[in-house]
Design a protein around this motif. Structure first.
Motif, PDB file in Angstrom:
ATOM      1  N   PRO B 145       0.277  -1.357  -0.441  1.00 22.38           N
ATOM      2  CA  PRO B 145       0.313  -0.018   0.707  1.00 22.38           C
ATOM      3  C   PRO B 145       0.453   0.964   0.048  1.00 22.38           C
ATOM      4  O   PRO B 145       1.756   1.509   0.559  1.00 22.38           O
ATOM      5  CB  PRO B 145      -0.311   0.076   1.626  1.00 22.38           C
ATOM      6  N   PRO B 146       0.409   2.139  -0.378  1.00 22.71           N
ATOM      7  CA  PRO B 146       1.235   3.698  -0.832  1.00 22.71           C
ATOM      8  C   PRO B 146       1.647   3.995   0.692  1.00 22.71           C
ATOM      9  O   PRO B 146       2.988   4.818   0.521  1.00 22.71           O
ATOM     10  CB  PRO B 146      -0.106   4.638  -1.174  1.00 22.71           C
ATOM     11  N   ILE B 211       2.487   8.002  -3.297  1.00 24.08           N
ATOM     12  CA  ILE B 211       1.454   7.573  -4.427  1.00 24.08           C
ATOM     13  C   ILE B 211       1.449   6.691  -5.665  1.00 24.08           C
ATOM     14  O   ILE B 211       0.488   6.411  -6.283  1.00 24.08           O
ATOM     15  CB  ILE B 211       0.903   8.743  -4.627  1.00 24.08           C
ATOM     16  N   THR B 214       2.120   2.843  -7.585  1.00 26.23           N
ATOM     17  CA  THR B 214       1.506   1.375  -7.906  1.00 26.23           C
ATOM     18  C   THR B 214       1.167   1.629  -9.317  1.00 26.23           C
ATOM     19  O   THR B 214       1.222   1.119  -9.941  1.00 26.23           O
ATOM     20  CB  THR B 214      -0.199   1.783  -7.333  1.00 26.23           C
ATOM     21  N   SER B 272      -6.710   6.263  -9.195  1.00 25.76           N
ATOM     22  CA  SER B 272      -6.763   6.290  -7.982  1.00 25.76           C
ATOM     23  C   SER B 272      -5.665   6.548  -7.321  1.00 25.76           C
ATOM     24  O   SER B 272      -5.443   6.891  -6.188  1.00 25.76           O
ATOM     25  CB  SER B 272      -6.224   4.238  -8.400  1.00 25.76           C
ATOM     26  N   GLU B 273      -4.917   7.558  -7.927  1.00 20.79           N
ATOM     27  CA  GLU B 273      -3.861   8.107  -7.149  1.00 20.79           C
ATOM     28  C   GLU B 273      -4.167   9.439  -6.144  1.00 20.79           C
ATOM     29  O   GLU B 273      -3.874   9.954  -4.960  1.00 20.79           O
ATOM     30  CB  GLU B 273      -2.726   8.950  -8.379  1.00 20.79           C
ATOM     31  N   ASN B 276      -5.334   7.703  -3.226  1.00 19.81           N
ATOM     32  CA  ASN B 276      -4.143   7.016  -1.929  1.00 19.81           C
ATOM     33  C   ASN B 276      -3.766   8.431  -1.710  1.00 19.81           C
ATOM     34  O   ASN B 276      -3.007   7.856  -0.883  1.00 19.81           O
ATOM     35  CB  ASN B 276      -2.815   6.534  -3.238  1.00 19.81           C
TER      36      ASN B 276
END
Ligand SMILES: Nc1ncnc2c1ncn2[C@@H]1O[C@H](COP(=O)(O)OP(=O)(O)OP(=O)(O)O)[C@@H](O)[C@H]1O
Ligand code: SF4
Ligand SMILES: [Mg+2]
Lengths: 335, 340
Positions: B145-146, B211, B214, B272-273, B276
């Motif tokens: 995970p970030p 971030i 991924t 998605s960023e 995150n």
């Protein structure tokens, strides 16, 4: 120095390294194309026709491909020993090709004009780093090339993307690209198979006419015997990476000698268009475990003990007619 | 001609999506349990006061009129008052949002600068050590995970090596450049203040990388697949066979079609960023939307929630619009297909 033959392939072996082991695709093929001659290379799907063509064009990726043995002499020079720069100089200008599938041979994200311009300007020694020479001269040559392949409204074609053109039009564009820099030798890899029958026939007619008027030597690859009969003077029959037989085209249809050729021709009349059928029992072998000796032996009705032990050399049966089969070695005496 | 048509169509789609989004947000906010007026005034406020506030907020009017008022407000930059800060929501958002957007933009830069070239090389030199490395990076990017990447980064680069700051957008003693855009890097550039620029730069490195991790993995793998796919295409071989030099074929005829797939998912990467960023902001004490947003949700500060969701939705729609238009620009197949 002018070499008597345009192309001489001598004992060419091409293998591919893969996950399942080494595929021995071409097992020593030899083939000549004389100046101004139109030669056919026939064989069923998967027998190695395209691999042969790519090797001659110097576009084979090595690795995974390897050429353990053989020569490809184009106009007196061995293509396999040429530097990348030398290859670049002959591609398009002395040797060119037409692809099997016009749907995939044009880049979908560039306009036809952009692709054709590049083909023209690099042949003129443009290194690609300098300013773009999109001068009127290149434009005029592009238009002339498209007119030559009878494409209507060439200006519009130049501004079209490939997907705006039909298959037949794309193949015409590709013929224009192949011929625009005046090559003296052309390899055509099944230029009609991906098209429907009438369009394919038009493309073949156009191509025969163009190569005839320009005096271009041609190697026409196809699995369609009708096409071979109509457009070539001499023919090579290929089976699983070996040359089975070579003869003037009419002789093949009257008097085939190799058991594979005989099987092919026997299966033709039942078919429309003369496509090679899987009419002979069995299938093309898996090249990682190709049959030894004559690769046709598991499918051959005349198989003898020597067939699986040694690869048959080319035996002459007539001055112009050679057969790679042990059946014809007896009177000539096997080497 | 064709491109203008495509552009207009896409623009129209985006506006439709925004209208839909605004209705959705409006409805959800009204269905949220609890009385915002009561919440704002606290449990000891009199009934009259609550009713008065409800009237002031227009909450006694029919729903469709409330929606019209809401949309009118949006066009005047009025998203209502935030109950927690007692300030206009648009001011609050203007205060917190740039920090978050700057962070996400920086992470997009990481993705483009590392992910894309990495993917191109991995695809060009398939099964080389580089390709294997890209596989490992992609795996880590997806599996870790970030915020964990962020914490590890802090451990290594801040506490361990002491070369990067742990928290914030600027050092405590660094006077910030005058606010123009709210993006510190842009503002310090405008002010010509290179000390502040450098400081902002080192502060954003770690959180944005955390971030980006991924996205880097995903884009690298996608680009790799795309490149190796294109390299096997007849048109690459054809270009070579017609005498176009290899290097030119690679840079022109290979790269352009290879970029289409990664380009089309860049919109999703952005989304998605943004998600995150909320976690990573907390780890790095980044003064962005995360804290404000979480508090708004916990306190049922519904004007703030509507505002935040609307702005994030807007950002998402804008980014996707840009990505779509770019993809259509690069790939004629996309825009021509649309015409049929
Ligand atoms: N790059 C490669 N790697 C591994 N094997 C290959 C490669 N290219 C071709 N082959 C193998 O070589 C064999 C001959 O392929 P080729 O494309 O030359 O057949 P073909 O005679 O042109 O058939 P078709 O009529 O279908 O075009 C096939 O078994 C194919 O799997
Ligand atoms: S060499 Fe033997 S196996 Fe091969 S074709 Fe001739 S007879 Fe058949
Ligand atoms: Mg083929």
């Amino acid at each position: 120095m002018t070499h008597p033959n345009m192309l001489e392939i001598r004992d060419l072996h091409v293998y591919f390294r893969g996950y399942e082991g080494v595929s021995r695709v071409l097992d020593g093929i030899s083939l000549n194309v004389g100046r101004g001659e139109r030669v056919g290379l026939a064989g069923e799907t998967g027998c190695g026709k395209t691999v042969t063509m790519k090797t001659v064009m110097g576009v084979l990726k090595i690795p995974p491909a390897m050429v353990p043995h053989g020569e490809v002499i184009l106009d007196g020079q061995n293509v396999l020993e040429m530097s990348a720069k030398q290859l670049l100089q002959i591609k398009g200008t002395r040797i060119s090709m037409i692809f099997q599938d016009p749907m995939n041979a044009l880049n979908p994200v560039f306009m036809v004009g952009e692709q054709l311009y590049d083909v023209i300007r690099f042949a003129q020694g443009d290194s690609g780093t300098g300013r773009k020479r999109f001068g009127t001269e290149i434009h005029d040559r592009a238009i002339a090339a498209l007119e030559e392949v009878r494409l209507p409204d060439p200006e519009r074609i130049l501004r079209s993307y490939p997907l705006e053109l039909s298959g037949g039009m794309r193949q015409r564009v590709l013929i224009a690209m192949a011929l625009v820099n005046g090559p003296s030798f052309l390899i055509a890899d099944e230029p009609q198979t991906a098209l429907d029958v009438t369009i394919g026939a038009q493309i073949l007619d156009l191509l025969s006419e163009l190569v005839r008027t320009k005096g271009i030597s041609v190697l026409l690859i196809t699995h369609n015997l009708g096409v071979i009969q109509e457009t070539t003077e001499r023919v090579y029959v290929m089976y699983a990476g070996q040359i089975a037989e070579t003869t003037p085209t009419p002789v093949l249809f009257k008097n085939p000698k190799h058991p594979y050729s005989q099987g092919l021709l026997a299966s033709v009349p039942r078919l429309t268009g003369g496509e090679i059928a899987e009419g002979i029992r069995g299938t093309v072998p898996d090249y990682t475990v190709a049959p030894s000796g004559c690769r046709f032996h598991p499918r051959c009705d005349y198989v003898m003990s020597i067939c699986s032990q040694r690869k048959p050399p080319s035996f002459p049966v007539e001055p112009d007619h050679y057969v790679g089969c042990w059946l014809y070695g007896k009177e000539g005496g096997s080497k | 001609m064709k491109f203008t048509y495509f552009f207009t169509r896409r623009l129209f789609h985006s506006i439709l999506v925004l209208v839909g989004l605004s209705i959705l947000i409006f409805i959800i906010a009204r269905i949220l349990p609890g009385d915002p007026a009561r919440l704002a005034l606290g449990p000891f406020a009199s009934k009259e006061n609550v009713a008065h506030l409800r009237h002031e907020m227009g909450m006694d009017k029919p729903l469709h009129l409330q929606y019209v008022a809401y949309i009118k407000g949006i066009f005047h930059g009025d998203l209502g008052l935030s109950f927690q800060t007692r300030r206009s929501v648009s001011l609050d958002i203007a205060h917190y949002l740039p920090a978050t957007i700057e962070l996400v933009m920086a992470s997009i830069v990481w993705v483009l600068v590392i992910g894309v070239p990495f993917g191109v090389l991995a695809g060009r030199y398939k099964d080389s050590w580089l390709d294997n490395l890209s596989r490992v990076v992609a795996f880590i990017g997806v599996a870790v995970p970030p915020f964990v990447v962020g914490l590890m980064g802090q451990l290594i680069f801040s506490y361990g090596l002491g070369i990067l700051p742990t928290t914030g957008r600027l050092s405590l003693l660094m006077p910030p450049p005058p606010t123009r855009t709210g993006f510190l890097i842009v503002d310090s550039l405008i002010a010509g203040n290179f000390t502040a620029l450098g400081d902002a730069f080192v502060h954003i490195l770690l959180p944005s990388f955390a971030i980006a991790m991924t996205g880097i993995g995903q884009i690298a793998r996608l680009t790799r697949g795309s490149v190796s796919d294109v390299l096997g295409k007849d048109y690459i071989e054809a270009a070579r066979a017609f005498g176009i030099p290899d290097r030119y074929v690679t840079f022109k005829y290979m790269l352009k079609p290879s970029f289409i797939a990664p380009l089309t998912i860049l919109g999703l990467t952005f989304a998605s960023e943004l998600g995150n960023a909320f976690l990573v902001e907390t780890v790095f004490g980044w003064p962005g939307m995360a804290k404000y947003g979480i508090r708004a949700i916990l306190r049922k500060d519904f004007n703030a929630i509507m505002g935040i969701v609307l702005i994030i939705g807007l950002a998402f729609v804008v980014v996707n619009f840009i990505v779509d238009v770019l993809a259509g620009y690069v790939d004629p197949r996309i825009r021509i297909r649309e015409e049929e």
